[in-house]
Design an enzyme around this catalytic site. Structure first.
Site, mmCIF file in Angstrom:
data_model
loop_
_atom_site.group_PDB
_atom_site.id
_atom_site.type_symbol
_atom_site.label_atom_id
_atom_site.label_comp_id
_atom_site.label_asym_id
_atom_site.label_seq_id
_atom_site.Cartn_x
_atom_site.Cartn_y
_atom_site.Cartn_z
ATOM 1 N N ASP A 138 -2.613 2.400 -4.602
ATOM 2 C CA ASP A 138 -1.143 2.338 -4.531
ATOM 3 C C ASP A 138 -0.610 0.972 -4.953
ATOM 4 O OD1 ASP A 138 -2.392 1.414 -2.226
ATOM 5 O OD2 ASP A 138 -0.685 1.847 -0.923
ATOM 6 N N ASP A 176 5.388 -5.885 4.362
ATOM 7 C CA ASP A 176 4.790 -4.552 4.524
ATOM 8 C C ASP A 176 5.354 -3.805 5.737
ATOM 9 O OD1 ASP A 176 3.038 -2.392 4.772
ATOM 10 O OD2 ASP A 176 1.267 -3.610 5.254
ATOM 11 N N HIS A 197 -11.818 4.179 13.884
ATOM 12 C CA HIS A 197 -10.909 3.800 12.805
ATOM 13 C C HIS A 197 -9.787 2.934 13.362
ATOM 14 C CE1 HIS A 197 -8.473 3.868 9.223
ATOM 15 N NE2 HIS A 197 -7.438 4.208 9.957
ATOM 16 N N HIS A 229 -2.768 -1.902 8.481
ATOM 17 C CA HIS A 229 -1.402 -2.430 8.389
ATOM 18 C C HIS A 229 -0.919 -2.966 9.735
ATOM 19 C CE1 HIS A 229 -0.773 -0.738 4.350
ATOM 20 N NE2 HIS A 229 -1.538 0.254 4.785
ATOM 21 N N ASP A 275 0.337 14.648 -15.215
ATOM 22 C CA ASP A 275 -0.297 15.955 -15.028
ATOM 23 C C ASP A 275 -1.322 16.105 -16.138
ATOM 24 O OD1 ASP A 275 -1.039 18.547 -14.584
ATOM 25 O OD2 ASP A 275 0.900 19.439 -15.078
#
Lengths: 558, 558
Positions: free
Chosen positions: B81, B198, B367, B371, B446
């Protein structure tokens, strides 16, 4: 064979047709000899990969094959995942249905919508016991996110079965109706053969919060709000609606209700005395213009981000009556049901973009679950102390966790069954076993069709959704096989044709080339020709676009 | 006009092209006069309603229009990202790219896959400062779920800008690289004009856990396991892989790696010294048969339930090398990214059904997020104390929460901008304002197509996915308009035709009836005729099935 049936005659059969390995479409068959009673008949909402499906119901073949034995349907509560498949059952088999008043009123709505008439709906109250065939069936007061949710027990010749229904142990239920721990304890004391218990929250440690906490949180938000309050929640959570209405009235607000299902439930619940609303406190939706913002509490549907529901329309600025303004406070008193996270998020984002203050579960205490967490599940297991245990209502991961807990509490591992829909569990007074499987599964409802959409149609819809369709039309002289028109190419959902003229032009050339080869070979077998076209065009399009649309060659002979 | 440009020349323009109002496709333009630097170029994964789309990148029109001004791309870290759209940018504009070693190595892979050559990739280290046009740009050590994630500062003529990148404040990072609080503090001390931070976890109270906790939890699980351990996690979480490998080795296990992206990252990270692996501890996948179960730790992809990835294949019993057995312990050291909940759940259910012990986030501590939660975000705001603040990386709901916090910490409300992609923010040394908007938005990728699938194609795919397609083929004599063949009806994704012969038969009759009326009226306008067919057949099918398939009349003249 004779012996088998003779043996079976003295056994209790428990056959879950839905609700195992999944959330939703809860339905269980209890059978002893020639008597069958059905517990709940729920629907499930479609998964993402069930393209175009409206809802899913259990495969009821076993019941259709044994229709003469069915004595009754008993219902635990009025949520869709427990009553939503009832219309489809009753359309085929007319059988009396037992449930509490609110449950039956909700059932009645659905039956009317689905044009099912002449059903005998028999109201019961928690504490009642009924007879159906050989079974004595009792209703136990539960607590859940809809009033009058019940646990159910079956007294059978081999022992007592307790099914918790959906439940949590709310120590401060706002309707004052506590889960009847005494009854569960009494049953446990007398000895329970089999317990089936709600596993929805079996992965969640601790206790589930009380509806009272939500009531307090909502009251606080109403107190703090400067302008209108718009609250969305599950229509069926009558307790939450009641508390919001109480608080709203106490704090000087009039209540307006938007959304068909919510108006519906409020109407029914008021009529049946589940909701107490002081006269004059609910106003007509048209009347809101006569009040100042700080005098209004608007209740609406759409807590799941459903496209057509009240709150979603407000968020999209397409609601007929309500335009969101920055002074509005919006309460989303619900959590997103798995699968709805994105649509709920979209609603929240859009409302915030319109400047409103949005209060939602993640940043506040305005929702609690209706299902028991681990400590409550353990308490229930310890109260009932069953010989055998089947965790129900949940995906396999939840059933597994629930089974683990039962084992930790001392139930023998081989007395705990993690089952699948269609499993036949046979019980005598001192034994229990999974013996065989009956037909079970999902039946898709799509529009008016029930079961007419199967895997092939779904597979085609999937391909169409990903890559679109390219149609090749060809007209051929049936005398000599010469092409007299075409190939013409039409596509939908593949590329925007106006920007792809070159691609379409070359596609026709590729098909023509393939057809020339066919002509040279003097091929006249249409299915062969079609697959040559599919192959040639498919290869070309994949090379050029990296996509694999559905290719449909249509050859017409004239 | 002259004046405007003159004024603008003395302003810093900050233009987010992605990452505002969304998770993903992070990309921001910094411009002063004739110098542009781009921060990150990420992709987003498609939403459910983007049928068939593979990935989404930012609309880069503004950059193409200003290509001569672009001096550099700087990258915060190597997640998709943040780097996934880079190939598409570099294909159009060749410009030097700065990033840390691991980031650039991951970029290099992507560029190679997308056949982008000749890019100048310039490695930097945290602490470095580079020049690009008028900007001095510094890289600050961060901590995140991939090594060497950086915050970035820009020294500009009007003041300093600090962009946190993706970060959390991990007090015990397992690679020993702490987020450089000192540098952030120093920048804050000297005065920061603008901070961008963020917002991913801005809705989450408290602090995010440390990667060290995960390392301990994983070690504990490895200790307890009796048989094989199979661990799935994000390929890019090198620290987590490192800790698992350490623990595995310490506890006498050999490591085998399955899944292309994981092998890839482990290869790169080892080569670049981000991963320390003792010689002989990693074995070839073929070698696992030479070891006993309790000697094996298998690392694999598929923590998001991706259909083709390692763990999903194992769960579906279609993995080439691994068949799950009841003695296996499976660690899913990841959380489901929003939208992946259902597919992860399916993987968990299937693994449990195969009898394995499955440890996942919801029931364990294996986990933590990468962030920062609210308290960390506040700390960062207090360290930097910027004049202006733009929360970034998040949906509007997250940006709003982040903005609220900033306000609570004393930043003036009119110095906080909740922006949208394409907004142009202009800053002088003492003023900041949203001044206008440039072209921005989503570009769909696509297959090989970039931007060739737009709203019309998506809308068609949606309809096809829900209701399928019904094609009506008709051949007409072009001399006299008489129908010489058809109507023939072909459907896909609508009903299973073999069970619906009657429906198809009557559909033809309906179309014929409509055509007769047309003939009587002597209609020769094909688009009119087509809409008559669509109307007649559509009405009939909706009555019969409650569905609205796409109806495609195709008329051929011969």
């Amino acid at each position: 064979m004779e012996v088998f049936f003779l043996l079976q005659k003295n056994k209790l059969l428990v056959i879950p047709l839905g609700g195992l390995g999944e959330i939703g479409k809860n339905m269980t068959v209890f059978q002893y000899g020639d008597d069958i009673v059905i517990l709940d008949a729920g629907l499930a909402f479609p998964e993402d990969d069930m393209f175009g499906i409206d809802l899913v119901i259990p495969d009821m073949s076993y019941l259709l094959d044994n229709r003469d034995k069915i004595r009754a349907v008993v219902l635990t509560h009025g949520h869709e995942d427990h009553i939503g498949a009832l219309s489809y059952l009753l359309r085929e088999i007319n059988v009396p249905v037992y449930g509490t008043k609110l449950t039956l009123a909700l059932v009645e709505c659905r039956l009317r919508e689905n044009n099912v008439a002449d059903t005998e709906l028999i109201p019961v109250e928690a504490g009642d016991e009924i007879n159906a065939g050989i079974f004595n069936i009792g209703f136990i007061q539960g607590s859940h996110s809809i009033p009058d949710a019940c646990g159910i027990y079956f007294k059978t010749p081999v022992g007592t079965v307790v099914h918790t229904g959906d439940f949590k142990i709310d120590q401060t239920p706002v309707d004052g109706k506590h889960l009847d721990i005494h009854k569960f304890a009494e049953l446990g004391d007398k000895g329970v053969l089999l317990m089936m218990s709600d596993s929805t929250n079996a992965e969640r440690p601790g206790y589930t919060g009380s509806e009272k906490d939500v009531a307090l949180a909502i009251e606080e938000e109403i107190k703090n709000a400067k302008g209108r309050i718009i609250m969305a929640t599950f229509s069926s959570n009558v307790s939450r609606l009641q508390e919001a209405i109480y608080s709203g009235c106490r704090l000087g607000r009039k209540i307006a209700v938007f959304g068909r299902s919510m108006s519906n439930v409020i109407g029914i619940a008021t009529e049946l005395d589940y909701l107490q609303i002081a006269e004059g406190s609910i106003i007509d939706t048209e009347e809101i213009k006569n009040y100042r913002d700080e005098q209004l509490l608007i209740l609406t549907t759409g807590s799941q981000g459903e496209t057509m529901a009240g709150l979603s329309r407000m968020a999209n600025n397409t609601h007929r009556n309500i335009s969101i303004k920055p002074s509005d406070t919006i309460l989303i008193a619900a959590n997103p049901i798995p699968g709805n996270e994105k649509s709920v998020s979209k609603t929240i984002n859009n409302l915030l973009l319109l400047g409103a203050d949005v209060i939602y579960e993640k940043i506040s205490g305005i929702h609690v679950s209706g299902h028991a967490s681990q400590e409550e599940l353990k308490l229930m297991l310890n109260l009932i102390r069953p010989k055998f245990f089947i965790p129900v209502h949940g995906e396999f991961r939840m059933l597994s966790q629930h089974a683990k807990m039962a084992e930790e509490l001392g139930i023998a591992k081989d007395h705990i069954f993690i089952g699948e829909n269609g499993n036949v569990f046979e019980f005598s007074s001192d034994s229990g076993a999974l013996t065989r499987k009956v037909k079970s599964g999902r039946v898709y409802v799509d529009g008016l069709g029930v079961g007419d959409v199967g895997n092939i149609v779904i597979r085609d819809r999937k391909q169409l959704s990903q890559e679109g369709v390219v149609i090749v039309v060809l007209t051929v002289d049936k005398e000599n096989g010469i092409i007299i028109s075409g190939p013409d190419i039409v596509s939908r959902g593949f590329v925007y044709v106006r920007d792809a003229e070159q691609l379409m032009y070359e596609s026709r050339a590729k098909v023509n080339l393939a057809l020339e080869k066919i002509t040279q070979k003097n091929m006249r077998d249409w299915s062969g020709i079609k697959s040559v076209i599919r192959e040639a065009l498919g290869t070309y399009l994949y090379e050029k676009t990296g996509r694999k649309p559905m290719i449909l060659p249509i050859v017409t002979e004239v």
